[in-house]
Scaffold this motif. Sequence first.
Motif, PDB file in Angstrom:
ATOM      1  N   GLY A   1       5.089  54.539  13.000  1.00 48.61           N
ATOM      2  CA  GLY A   1       4.574  55.148  11.783  1.00 48.61           C
ATOM      3  C   GLY A   1       4.742  54.329  10.516  1.00 48.61           C
ATOM      4  N   LEU A   2       5.384  53.170  10.609  1.00 51.02           N
ATOM      5  CA  LEU A   2       5.555  52.337   9.419  1.00 51.02           C
ATOM      6  C   LEU A   2       4.221  51.648   9.100  1.00 51.02           C
ATOM      7  CD1 LEU A   2       8.008  51.736   7.660  1.00 51.02           C
ATOM      8  CD2 LEU A   2       8.306  49.604   8.900  1.00 51.02           C
ATOM      9  N   GLU A   3       3.964  51.450   7.821  1.00 54.56           N
ATOM     10  CA  GLU A   3       2.748  50.778   7.405  1.00 54.56           C
ATOM     11  C   GLU A   3       2.731  49.360   8.006  1.00 54.56           C
ATOM     12  OE1 GLU A   3      -0.086  48.800   4.716  1.00 54.56           O
ATOM     13  OE2 GLU A   3       2.024  48.285   4.886  1.00 54.56           O
ATOM     14  N   TYR A   4       1.541  48.880   8.405  1.00 51.12           N
ATOM     15  CA  TYR A   4       1.492  47.637   9.176  1.00 51.12           C
ATOM     16  C   TYR A   4       2.163  46.471   8.454  1.00 51.12           C
ATOM     17  CZ  TYR A   4      -0.119  43.708  11.898  1.00 51.12           C
ATOM     18  OH  TYR A   4      -0.144  42.581  12.667  1.00 51.12           O
ATOM     19  N   HIS A   5       1.801  46.252   7.187  1.00 48.83           N
ATOM     20  CA  HIS A   5       2.345  45.076   6.502  1.00 48.83           C
ATOM     21  C   HIS A   5       3.845  45.211   6.240  1.00 48.83           C
ATOM     22  CE1 HIS A   5      -1.976  44.266   5.634  1.00 48.83           C
ATOM     23  NE2 HIS A   5      -1.557  43.128   6.155  1.00 48.83           N
ATOM     24  N   ALA A   6       4.289  46.433   6.044  1.00 50.03           N
ATOM     25  CA  ALA A   6       5.730  46.644   5.875  1.00 50.03           C
ATOM     26  C   ALA A   6       6.452  46.260   7.161  1.00 50.03           C
ATOM     27  CB  ALA A   6       6.017  48.091   5.512  1.00 50.03           C
ATOM     28  N   ALA A   7       5.882  46.687   8.296  1.00 51.22           N
ATOM     29  CA  ALA A   7       6.474  46.340   9.578  1.00 51.22           C
ATOM     30  C   ALA A   7       6.506  44.828   9.754  1.00 51.22           C
ATOM     31  CB  ALA A   7       5.669  46.975  10.703  1.00 51.22           C
ATOM     32  N   GLU A   8       5.393  44.193   9.389  1.00 49.72           N
ATOM     33  CA  GLU A   8       5.296  42.743   9.538  1.00 49.72           C
ATOM     34  C   GLU A   8       6.351  42.046   8.673  1.00 49.72           C
ATOM     35  OE1 GLU A   8       1.693  41.119   8.037  1.00 49.72           O
ATOM     36  OE2 GLU A   8       1.768  39.379   9.354  1.00 49.72           O
ATOM     37  N   GLN A   9       6.426  42.459   7.399  1.00 50.74           N
ATOM     38  CA  GLN A   9       7.366  41.792   6.489  1.00 50.74           C
ATOM     39  C   GLN A   9       8.808  42.003   6.940  1.00 50.74           C
ATOM     40  OE1 GLN A   9       6.216  43.522   2.801  1.00 50.74           O
ATOM     41  NE2 GLN A   9       4.572  42.063   2.441  1.00 50.74           N
TER      42      GLN A   9
ATOM     43  N   ASP B   1       6.497  49.848  -1.132  1.00 54.45           N
ATOM     44  CA  ASP B   1       7.553  50.498  -0.364  1.00 54.45           C
ATOM     45  C   ASP B   1       8.794  49.609  -0.357  1.00 54.45           C
ATOM     46  OD1 ASP B   1       7.298  48.789   2.299  1.00 54.45           O
ATOM     47  OD2 ASP B   1       5.304  49.248   1.557  1.00 54.45           O
ATOM     48  N   PRO B   2       9.945  50.122   0.082  1.00 52.08           N
ATOM     49  CA  PRO B   2      11.192  49.349   0.020  1.00 52.08           C
ATOM     50  C   PRO B   2      11.098  47.980   0.686  1.00 52.08           C
ATOM     51  CG  PRO B   2      11.646  51.605   0.661  1.00 52.08           C
ATOM     52  CD  PRO B   2      10.160  51.487   0.576  1.00 52.08           C
ATOM     53  N   VAL B   3      10.495  47.926   1.873  1.00 54.49           N
ATOM     54  CA  VAL B   3      10.382  46.635   2.558  1.00 54.49           C
ATOM     55  C   VAL B   3       9.569  45.661   1.722  1.00 54.49           C
ATOM     56  CG1 VAL B   3       9.607  45.451   4.622  1.00 54.49           C
ATOM     57  CG2 VAL B   3      10.500  47.765   4.792  1.00 54.49           C
ATOM     58  N   GLY B   4       8.443  46.180   1.207  1.00 58.22           N
ATOM     59  CA  GLY B   4       7.590  45.339   0.381  1.00 58.22           C
ATOM     60  C   GLY B   4       8.330  44.859  -0.856  1.00 58.22           C
ATOM     61  N   ALA B   5       9.135  45.741  -1.433  1.00 64.04           N
ATOM     62  CA  ALA B   5       9.850  45.380  -2.653  1.00 64.04           C
ATOM     63  C   ALA B   5      10.856  44.262  -2.387  1.00 64.04           C
ATOM     64  CB  ALA B   5      10.562  46.605  -3.214  1.00 64.04           C
ATOM     65  N   VAL B   6      11.561  44.372  -1.259  1.00 66.45           N
ATOM     66  CA  VAL B   6      12.512  43.318  -0.905  1.00 66.45           C
ATOM     67  C   VAL B   6      11.766  42.004  -0.704  1.00 66.45           C
ATOM     68  CG1 VAL B   6      14.114  42.512   0.862  1.00 66.45           C
ATOM     69  CG2 VAL B   6      14.153  44.893   0.151  1.00 66.45           C
ATOM     70  N   ASN B   7      10.652  42.107   0.015  1.00 69.15           N
ATOM     71  CA  ASN B   7       9.862  40.911   0.283  1.00 69.15           C
ATOM     72  C   ASN B   7       9.356  40.284  -1.015  1.00 69.15           C
ATOM     73  OD1 ASN B   7       8.669  39.279   2.439  1.00 69.15           O
ATOM     74  ND2 ASN B   7       6.754  39.916   1.489  1.00 69.15           N
ATOM     75  N   GLU B   8       8.882  41.127  -1.940  1.00 61.74           N
ATOM     76  CA  GLU B   8       8.379  40.606  -3.206  1.00 61.74           C
ATOM     77  C   GLU B   8       9.492  39.945  -4.000  1.00 61.74           C
ATOM     78  OE1 GLU B   8       6.752  44.156  -4.668  1.00 61.74           O
ATOM     79  OE2 GLU B   8       4.769  43.786  -3.806  1.00 61.74           O
TER      80      GLU B   8
END
Lengths: 560, 91, 98
Positions: free
Chosen positions: C40-48, A353-360
């Motif tokens: 509703g955000l996925e847990y790890h996404a929220a954490e990051q 997801d976008p947040v994950g992508a930024v983090n990566e």
Amino acid sequence: MLNSFRQSMAWVHTWFGLVLGFVLMVAFFFGALSVFDREIDRWAIPETRFEPQPMPSYDNLLKQVFADLKPHPLDMAATAERVIGDLPAPETMPMVGLFAYTTHRDPVLRIGAEFAIPNKPIDSKDDHLHVHGWATIDPRTGAALPDDQLKIGSNWFYPMHYSLQVHWKNIGVFVVGLAALVMLVALVTGVIMHRKLFKEFFTFRPKKRTQRSTLDLHNMTGVVALPFHFFFAFTGLVIFASFYYFPVSGTLLKPLHDRHEVIEAEHTGLPHDEAGVPAELASVDAMVAEAKRIWAERDMAGEVGLLMIEHLGDANGYVSIYRAGSDRVALVGEGIHFKASTGEVLREEPPSDPVGAVNEFLTGLHLQHFEHWTLRWLYVAGGLLGCICIATGFVFFVEKRKQEHAKRGLQGCRLVDAMAVTTVTGMVLAAVAMLVANRLLPDAMPGRGDWEKWTFWAVWLLSLLHALWRSAPVAQARSNPAWREQCWALALACVAAVLLNWLTTGDHLLKTMLLEPYWAVAGVDLSLLACALVSVFTARRLARTVEVKQASRIDGVAYE
Amino acid sequence: MWLATGWLALSLPAHWRQVFVANEVAPGYLRPLGWLALGVSVLCCFKADHPSMAVLVWFTLLPVAAVATAMTLSYRPALLRVVCPVFLRAR
Amino acid sequence: MMVSASRGAIISRILAAIFGCYAFVWGVVALGVAALHGAGLEYHAAEQAMMMLAFLLYLGLFLWTFAAASVRRVWLVLAGGSAVMLAAAWQLQRMIIG
């Protein structure tokens, strides 16, 4: 706090910068060395000087290697303290999980495994109870490489970068974290203090007074590399955030996190627990081939970087295959999971997801697993610019105050200057001395790695004592001869390291550059020579006009 | 190929920096030209690498190029005349 | 150099900047993760997301600690804020898990 906002910010910049600058210097310098950690490993362990290898076949080679792998005595001892009752004999423990890891720069393969134990933990919250075993092998033959050889690059310089090698209660990690935060603070306050940010963008006046030219250099290296410094301090913090600095998931929000983990396991279809039914392992090589095919289909063909097997030997077992980072910044594994007993694909990890992508992207930016040598060298340059910025900060601090301190008979400058010598020339000297020790100590010596570490600390301590001993002139507003003397020592050590490498391994520069090019070793040698040159230049410069600029010394200090 | 972009980015932004040499009068077009050159270097980076990598290369090249230019300015300012040939010096 | 600040006030500010802000950011992170995940955000996404925000916030707070006129107010905001947010995060978690 003080009269004006600007003054308050200047105060923060000066004092936090001074106190944590010593830590920052270590983080920046060893960070720059860590960019080439694997190459330094090759220099320090001559038996591993061969070309990087891809992940070897599991079925034909790794299977047997893992069959021979036993729990490590060190982890046996550590685990024994956490459990009730005696541990069973290491040979009898069943292997329940394993991994093999390599990168595009690694000739050697790191492997490790988890062994199950029947014991109950002393602390009931201690929920991942296994004994671990690990080894480094030659992927061409499967032969284990001697385990007690210290990987100076990846196991000494690299941890030094983020933990200062102070492991008690992870104090080192927290101190480096605070230093990184202070780096951010110093950058912002520095910009606030600096009146002519753009007008003096390229200004460096080496012929002016030391105070003026060090300030020029401090400003210039700080300003032009501002994005670099900011992003590295910031991403460094983010990398460790969820594990060390703000471990919400393991503490306050543990119930929430655990609940999510169970839901996720259901969702992904990857079994969280064992079935308790033994099962055979299908061909892992076939799974690897399938994973490569899927990657190629996504237009990102690549090699395997990490291979893991969970619940080994159980019907719920699965094999996870991750791609080696090489052609992009973001640290994405594109993991594909297979059922261990049949080899069918259980799950392909979806794009993040976008947040994950930024983090990566941020993580990948800092950890640089990519294959791009120019960018690697640019990182080193950025790191060294950071070192120059910090070092000139110290020098400026001293220059600004030493006249006044001399008049009033204060010793503050003297101490700061000695500390600066220790963290600039002393630190580099310690690192190079470690390489010299690595080539001098006999191969068969027991605990050789420990001796190398002791050499490192001893040389660093000596440089501090030397700097303190020679620091008297600073109290009279003159400069410390230790700067010059340690530069000479450094030049000698660098040349000695290169010569010793030639004498003990036969790999001289002509050979590693031209006859049988092996750039990992040639690069370290060349950098050592460059460092020697810069030291000699600086030492001579310091001798000529004792007061002229000191900072270019670290300019080339031991890249790699 | 990425090596070539390295040189390009190194040499081109140098135009821009010429503005700050203490000449009697710096021609006014140098500043836009410098920015333009920086833009060109971005494009070169993007052409050479995966976009995410290109951004990094450019951002890390920038300080290196800037320091190189600053050092040239301090020690061998005459060298910078090369990037601004005589026929361009007129206003 | 210290024109208008006593030694005690400075030490108090340093402690506030390092530990007070740390506690406050802890609170924000905990509450933020719980709230985002609850929304509703996925847990790890929220954490990051919160981890990335955390340090920018820490940086801002750190500077504010030294720029603010009153140390007492700084302490009040930091201590009160972190306590309230930690409690809220805990409560929110219980509501989500149910």
